[in-house]
Design an enzyme around this catalytic site. Structure first.
Site, short mmCIF file in Angstrom:
data_model
loop_
_atom_site.label_atom_id
_atom_site.label_comp_id
_atom_site.label_asym_id
_atom_site.label_seq_id
_atom_site.Cartn_x
_atom_site.Cartn_y
_atom_site.Cartn_z
N ASP A 158 -18.12 1.48 5.70
CA ASP A 158 -17.98 2.86 5.24
C ASP A 158 -19.02 3.14 4.17
O ASP A 158 -19.00 2.55 3.09
CB ASP A 158 -16.57 3.07 4.68
CG ASP A 158 -16.24 4.55 4.55
OD1 ASP A 158 -16.18 5.22 5.59
OD2 ASP A 158 -16.04 5.02 3.41
N ASP A 192 -17.15 13.42 13.83
CA ASP A 192 -15.83 12.77 13.88
C ASP A 192 -15.33 12.45 12.46
O ASP A 192 -16.12 12.30 11.52
CB ASP A 192 -15.93 11.48 14.69
CG ASP A 192 -14.61 11.06 15.31
OD1 ASP A 192 -13.75 11.93 15.52
OD2 ASP A 192 -14.44 9.87 15.57
N HIS A 213 -12.26 11.87 6.24
CA HIS A 213 -12.39 10.57 5.59
C HIS A 213 -13.67 10.45 4.76
O HIS A 213 -14.07 9.34 4.38
CB HIS A 213 -12.33 9.46 6.64
CG HIS A 213 -11.04 9.44 7.41
ND1 HIS A 213 -9.83 9.19 6.82
CD2 HIS A 213 -10.77 9.70 8.72
CE1 HIS A 213 -8.86 9.27 7.72
NE2 HIS A 213 -9.41 9.58 8.88
N GLU A 271 -14.19 17.18 13.21
CA GLU A 271 -12.85 16.79 13.65
C GLU A 271 -12.03 16.41 12.41
O GLU A 271 -12.35 15.45 11.73
CB GLU A 271 -12.91 15.63 14.64
CG GLU A 271 -11.54 15.24 15.19
CD GLU A 271 -11.11 13.82 14.81
OE1 GLU A 271 -10.23 13.28 15.50
OE2 GLU A 271 -11.62 13.27 13.82
#
Length: 742
Positions: free
Chosen positions: A71, A101, A105, A134
């Protein structure tokens, strides 16, 4: 020790050491891995969060690795600049758009820089480039933060997905009405809900046919309900997205790999054995242009191509049944001024309804679902009959009537001097039955430049102003500018003071006709006192209210012993639909203290507000317009069609209507549904003109008009405040009793 949020969006960042600075120490499996990524900056382990796999809860949702994928530390400017460079390079190949996507997050500051930069680069090559994200969540108040605060063009509309399936399975049509009123959360200066990609199912959650089959539907009825969901997707606002294979009747058995069937002759046994809607199972190719769902979707696509108003025209709510039944709306392109009426029926019974339109006596021809030719009546209502589980679309013959002046518009929120906090609602009322666009602006008092907040093209007219970055105590000036179909303008102003966000109530008020339920009850811990076997029993006969046909308010009076009690309103003898404090669905219990004796309960299904006269007196605004509203006569304090309500709990009691013809009217405020206690102009017995926004103070009993009143359309809202400790004069904003006919 530092908080990386303090550096997000800046060009600075503290030095870190891969060996000591992270909860999870990054390692490479071999030397080749140390330089395998391109561009080279991606190989720097200091540019990852290094927190281990995400738990998808709390801060781990943003900082954790996505199932083993590193990440990136997107709070760092090097990462933001690097990702902008990568995506800006890709768009040079002529890519039409990006679907991004897992947007939720990643921190907001990243998107605030990334989205505008990539979009600017892309539009140099592809002017209509489109980028959407998304965000796996169905709440518009949350989803909209990514198109407003985070500056992404659009997000995938999971809210529509959930409501479309609910509607297709037969849920109350009012849920669709309430869903679309939340579109205003998306409105800002460069985006709105019309841009959202809509869908009924996808690879993660599975297909619409599977979800509806899970509700017990099968065969022809399942096909009809899937078609109903498709109709809704193609005919409402947004950009419809068909998940591959839906047009061939793929159903699947779940999400992810259970929803990824092969179009070619499959070699996967699970897929070969699965049922296919309106088609055979087996290992065969699935490219049938004659499949009924292929034919339906192709027909809807052609319909949108032939009638662009169904693509991006304004969507205006018209009708919603409180149970399964009719959901209706208009679509209108302001450039051609032709109204389209879309009427849907999710009931297994035929329906006949009267749909409001913009022009009396206008002829409407069916262009989808029927071949009827209908004509609106003298009130511009269109009577439509629908078959079970069907959809019909009608096109008007004539354009909207020309206007020589703009309709009246009133800035209803904030009321003058009210607190604005968080994402503050800035709203306007346009009582006239005409199409209009309302733009909203704001500026700190004492400054010259207005900041545009956004433009709304349907009721309730509103935007949401994020004032979280403005200092508490700042005095903000707000202005609404209405533009009608012929370019006529009207403006209104108000002001508010930045502070803590006020508690929210039950959402927007009613828009269009609403069907009444079969039953309304007041379950609570007073039920045993009413004679019910137990408390909190929504199906108890003694707890049921009765609908008063003269004002469409549910009412009931019961003898209640002295004591403290709590209750809610329940619909159709069940907890499936219930309303609590503020008219909020599944809201908090409503407490009250009974003195011993009769207590009268009241419920309005248009607003979902429920109360009783032990909590506060019931206030109405009887006047010379009540017969226009449907009361049997004027000056009837016990006819509750003009019922002043306070669902948001801000102490201001309101009522508004668009049912009143242009003209001069008078009214007073009555307590307790009688003339025993009533108040008029300046707190005396004089009647006041029925126009404008008012505050009513019960302690001082002042109902005082203002300076000028131009009542040439319809009656807007007025407000009345609870008694309080400070001064309590009635404040009126630029209105008096000198009215003229429009």
């Amino acid at each position: 020790m530092f908080d990386d949020k303090d550096y997000a969006g800046t060009e600075e960042f503290p030095e870190v050491d891969p060996a000591t600075s992270f909860p999870y120490t990054p390692i490479f499996n071999n030397e080749d891995d140390e330089s395998v990524k391109v561009p080279a900056w991606l190989n720097d382990p200091r540019l990852n969060h290094n927190r281990g796999d995400s738990t998808f809860a709390g801060e781990s949702s943003e900082y954790g690795d996505f199932v083993g994928l590193d990440d990136l530390w997107t709070e760092r400017h090097e990462v933001t600049d690097g990702m902008i460079d990568i995506y800006s390079t890709w768009v040079q190949f002529g890519i039409d758009g990006f679907r991004i996507d897992t947007v939720k997050h990643v921190n907001t500051e990243f998107w605030q820089e990334f989205s505008p930069s990539v979009l600017a680069a892309a539009q140099e090559v592809t002017p209509d480039f489109f980028m959407f994200g998304e965000v796996y969540d169905a709440d518009p108040t949350y989803l909209s933060t990514f198109t407003t605060e985070a500056k992404i063009q659009a997000v995938i509309d999971f809210g529509f997905q959930a409501r479309s399936i609910d509607f297709a399975k037969g849920d109350p049509a009012t849920a669709m009405r309430d869903f679309y009123t939340q579109d205003d959360y998306y409105t800002d200066t460069d985006s709105n809900a019309y841009q959202l990609p809509t869908f009924t199912g996808n690879h993660d959650m599975g297909r619409a046919a599977m979800m509806l089959a899970g509700q017990g539907f099968s065969g022809d009825e399942l096909l009809q309900r899937v078609e109903l969901a498709n109709d809704l997707m193609f005919l409402t606002r947004g950009q419809p997205v068909v998940y591959y294979g839906d047009e061939q009747g793929f159903m699947g058995s779940g999400g992810d790999k259970d929803a990824r069937q092969d179009m070619f002759a499959t070699q996967t046994q699970q897929y070969a054995e699965e049922p296919v809607l309106a088609g055979p199972s087996g290992s065969i190719e699935r490219y049938d242009p004659d499949h009924p769902l292929y034919q339906q979707i192709a027909g809807l696509a052609q319909l949108r191509k032939d009638h662009p108003a169904l693509v991006d025209g304004a969507q205006i709510h018209r009708y919603a049944s409180s149970a399964e039944g009719v959901f209706a709306f208009s679509r209108l392109d302001p450039s051609d001024q032709i109204e389209y009426v879309v009427v849907t029926n999710n009931s297994t019974e035929p329906q006949q309804v009267s749909i409001p339109t913009y022009r009396a006596w206008n002829k409407f021809s069916a262009i989808y679902g029927d071949d009827a030719v209908l004509r609106a009546d003298n009130k511009a209502d269109l009577k439509v009959s629908l078959d079970p589980l069907s959809v019909e679309v009608y096109q008007a013959e004539r354009t909207l009537r020309k206007r020589t002046e703009a309709p009246a518009a009133y800035l209803t929120s904030p009321s003058a001097g009210a607190v604005v906090g968080g994402r503050a609602q800035i709203g306007a009322a346009v009582p006239a039955n005409t199409f209009a666009q309302v733009s909203f602006m704001a500026r700190p008092v004492g400054t010259q430049e207005w900041s545009t907040l956004g433009t709304d093209d349907n009721a309730p007219y509103r935007v949401f102003h994020d004032v979280s970055g403005i200092a508490d105590g700042t005095l903000m000036e707000y202005r609404s500018v209405l533009k009608d179909i012929d370019g006529n303008l009207a403006a209104a102003s108000s002001y508010g003071i930045v502070g803590d966000a006020p508690a929210t109530g039950g959402g927007a008020g009613p828009v269009g006709p609403v069907e009444q339920p079969e039953n309304v009850s007041v379950p609570g811990d007073h039920n045993s006192e009413m004679g019910c076997p137990t408390d909190w029993q929504p199906d108890c006969d003694q707890a049921q209210l009765s609908l008063d046909a003269k004002d469409m308010i549910w009412k009931g009076t019961r003898d209640i012993p002295a004591g403290n009690y709590a209750f809610k309103a329940a619909i159709n003898k069940s907890w499936d639909e219930n309303y609590g404090a503020g008219g909020v669905s599944d809201g908090a219990n409503i407490g009250y203290a009974a003195r011993g004796g009769p207590v009268s309960y009241y419920y309005d299904h248009a607003t979902h507000w429920v109360t009783n006269d032990a909590i506060a007196p019931i206030l109405t605004a009887p006047g010379s317009y009540q017969s226009e509203l449907g009361c049997s006569d004027d000056w009837m304090p016990d006819c509750m069609r003009p019922w002043l309500q306070d669902p948001d709990g801000d102490g201001l009691y309101e009522w508004s209507s668009t049912e009143i013809a242009a003209g001069n009217y008078e009214f007073k405020v009555a307590h307790g549904l009688s003339w025993d206690e009533s108040y008029g102009q300046d707190g005396g017995d004089a009647k006041c003109c029925a126009v404008g926004a008012r505050r009513w103070h019960r302690g001082h009993h002042h109902l005082r008009p203002g300076n000028s009143c131009d009542h040439h359309q319809h009656l807007p809202s007025w407000r009345r405040s609870r008694p309080g400790r400070g001064q309590g004069v009635l404040a009126q904003h630029g209105l008096d009793c000198s009215a003229r006919r429009g």
